[in-house]
Write a protein that holds these residues in place. Structure first.
Motif, mmCIF file in Angstrom:
data_model
loop_
_atom_site.group_PDB
_atom_site.id
_atom_site.type_symbol
_atom_site.label_atom_id
_atom_site.label_comp_id
_atom_site.label_asym_id
_atom_site.label_seq_id
_atom_site.Cartn_x
_atom_site.Cartn_y
_atom_site.Cartn_z
ATOM 1 N N GLY A 159 13.074 16.440 31.844
ATOM 2 C CA GLY A 159 13.524 15.121 31.421
ATOM 3 C C GLY A 159 12.374 14.140 31.510
ATOM 4 O O GLY A 159 11.775 13.985 32.579
ATOM 5 N N VAL A 160 12.025 13.503 30.396
ATOM 6 C CA VAL A 160 10.958 12.501 30.382
ATOM 7 C C VAL A 160 11.423 11.308 29.557
ATOM 8 O O VAL A 160 12.149 11.470 28.571
ATOM 9 C CB VAL A 160 9.644 13.063 29.798
ATOM 10 N N SER A 169 4.085 -3.613 25.855
ATOM 11 C CA SER A 169 3.743 -3.125 27.190
ATOM 12 C C SER A 169 4.808 -2.149 27.677
ATOM 13 O O SER A 169 5.935 -2.118 27.179
ATOM 14 C CB SER A 169 3.618 -4.294 28.170
ATOM 15 N N VAL A 170 4.436 -1.333 28.656
ATOM 16 C CA VAL A 170 5.339 -0.295 29.156
ATOM 17 C C VAL A 170 6.224 -0.887 30.260
ATOM 18 O O VAL A 170 5.731 -1.447 31.238
ATOM 19 C CB VAL A 170 4.551 0.906 29.696
ATOM 20 N N LYS A 171 7.516 -0.714 30.094
ATOM 21 C CA LYS A 171 8.482 -1.234 31.056
ATOM 22 C C LYS A 171 8.804 -0.223 32.143
ATOM 23 O O LYS A 171 8.935 -0.567 33.320
ATOM 24 C CB LYS A 171 9.766 -1.634 30.320
ATOM 25 N N ALA A 172 8.949 1.027 31.774
ATOM 26 C CA ALA A 172 9.277 2.076 32.742
ATOM 27 C C ALA A 172 8.921 3.432 32.140
ATOM 28 O O ALA A 172 9.062 3.649 30.938
ATOM 29 C CB ALA A 172 10.752 2.053 33.116
ATOM 30 N N SER A 173 8.468 4.349 33.002
ATOM 31 C CA SER A 173 8.140 5.699 32.533
ATOM 32 C C SER A 173 8.225 6.675 33.696
ATOM 33 O O SER A 173 7.873 6.343 34.834
ATOM 34 C CB SER A 173 6.723 5.737 31.933
ATOM 35 N N GLY A 174 8.687 7.873 33.411
ATOM 36 C CA GLY A 174 8.757 8.894 34.452
ATOM 37 C C GLY A 174 9.457 10.135 33.955
ATOM 38 O O GLY A 174 9.740 10.285 32.759
ATOM 39 N N GLY A 175 9.738 11.035 34.889
ATOM 40 C CA GLY A 175 10.396 12.262 34.474
ATOM 41 C C GLY A 175 10.740 13.170 35.635
ATOM 42 O O GLY A 175 10.481 12.858 36.800
ATOM 43 N N PHE A 176 11.346 14.298 35.287
ATOM 44 C CA PHE A 176 11.659 15.334 36.282
ATOM 45 C C PHE A 176 11.516 16.697 35.634
ATOM 46 O O PHE A 176 11.609 16.853 34.403
ATOM 47 C CB PHE A 176 13.074 15.160 36.845
ATOM 48 N N LEU A 177 11.260 17.673 36.464
ATOM 49 C CA LEU A 177 11.188 19.077 36.053
ATOM 50 C C LEU A 177 11.953 19.894 37.074
ATOM 51 O O LEU A 177 11.658 19.828 38.270
ATOM 52 C CB LEU A 177 9.740 19.535 35.980
ATOM 53 N N ILE A 178 12.948 20.637 36.622
ATOM 54 C CA ILE A 178 13.731 21.522 37.484
ATOM 55 C C ILE A 178 13.610 22.937 36.933
ATOM 56 O O ILE A 178 13.861 23.170 35.742
ATOM 57 C CB ILE A 178 15.214 21.107 37.526
ATOM 58 N N GLN A 179 13.229 23.880 37.792
ATOM 59 C CA GLN A 179 13.074 25.265 37.367
ATOM 60 C C GLN A 179 13.871 26.197 38.277
ATOM 61 O O GLN A 179 13.880 26.021 39.505
ATOM 62 C CB GLN A 179 11.599 25.660 37.376
#
Length: 289
Positions: A159-160, A169-179
């Motif tokens: 999820g990104v 401009s960038v307000k928010a950014s991030g992610g997750f990786l589940i394996q």
């Protein structure tokens, strides 16, 4: 540190997890490349996913990811190491469209879906590991998920997300990786899938002030996880005048002589960070000798 990643194991060590906030990192990429909102979302998602892949590696290993989907944005390239350092660029930074039917930036339209996601891992061996899969949606998160399943045979969820302000401009950014690791019970997988269908988009959670630690709690509200490490995340380029000088030297004596006689010097600009390096006639003559 505002940008950082957490690497953890969850559900009795049967899931490998990374959660990250990359707002400042993607902001730096946006500033350097002058990307328009849709292009910002595309490069931000790619950099975030690439950084999480790098976080799974060891020592001095590095990874480079290229997405070429045939869309107007052209190629998206990002590379990362094991310590949260990441950089990236897009061929055409000035790409933007109206929001899609879901009210989100139309990254899939910018990227396209007629092409491939390619991964090159430098593991310090004689030959690099390479993998390539077709792009399935152009949304990037789905494409990385497909890569893990098809190229590395690891059931995964990626999820990104990136939110961009009206001023670009960038307000928010991030992610997750589940394996999913060997030994995971079907009930665990079902429970995680259910949770992923319930939580808001990752970029909205970060916009509400959630940290990487908070994201772990959002993903696993029963707190059945333990943290292995935390590392800062930053935009970092490995270019230097010396490296560009080596590239110029490899062009050969006749090409360098032409630069001296016709251009009286040379300039090189890094595609990743846009830093410019100037070589004087004296610099070029030194290469000849």
């Amino acid at each position: 540190m505002s940008d950082y990643f957490i690497r953890a194991l969850a559900c009795n060590d049967t899931l490998r997890v990374i959660a990250t906030v990359t707002t400042d990192t993607v902001s730096e990429a946006q500033r350097r490349h002058g990307t328009w909102p849709t292009a910002t979302a595309a490069i931000g998602r790619t950099m975030t996913a690439t950084m999480m892949m790098g976080a799974q590696m060891k020592g001095d290993e590095t990874i480079t990811v290229t997405l070429q989907g045939g869309g107007p944005i052209g190629a998206i390239v990002a590379d990362a190491d094991t310590k949260g350092n990441v950089r990236g660029y897009v061929t055409n930074p000035e790409v933007h469209f109206e929001l899609n039917q879901k009210g989100k930036l139309d990254v899939a339209r910018a990227v396209g879906s007629d092409g491939f996601l390619s991964v090159v891992k430098d593991l310090g061996l004689r030959e690099n590991f390479t993998g390539r899969v077709p792009i399935v949606s152009g949304e990037i998160g789905d494409d990385f998920t497909y890569y893990f399943v098809k190229s590395e045979q690891i059931p995964s969820a990626v999820g990104v997300g990136v939110l961009v302000n009206p001023d670009h401009s960038v307000k928010a950014s991030g992610g997750f990786l589940i394996q999913v690791l060997p030994g995971a019970e079907e009930s665990v997988i079902t429970r995680v899938e259910q949770r992923l269908s319930e939580i808001p988009p990752i970029s909205r959670l970060i916009d509400e002030g959630r940290t990487a630690d908070d994201l772990l709690d959002d993903l696993f509200p029963d707190h059945n996880y333990h943290i292995l490490e935390k590392e800062p995340v930053r935009f970092r380029c490995t270019c230097s005048k010396e490296k560009f000088g080596q590239s110029i030297a490899r062009l050969g004596a006749s090409e360098i002589q032409t630069m001296i006689e016709e251009d009286h010097g040379a300039d090189a600009t890094c595609r990743f960070c846009k830093n410019n390096y100037h070589f004087t006639e004296a610099d070029l003559e030194a290469m000849l000798h």
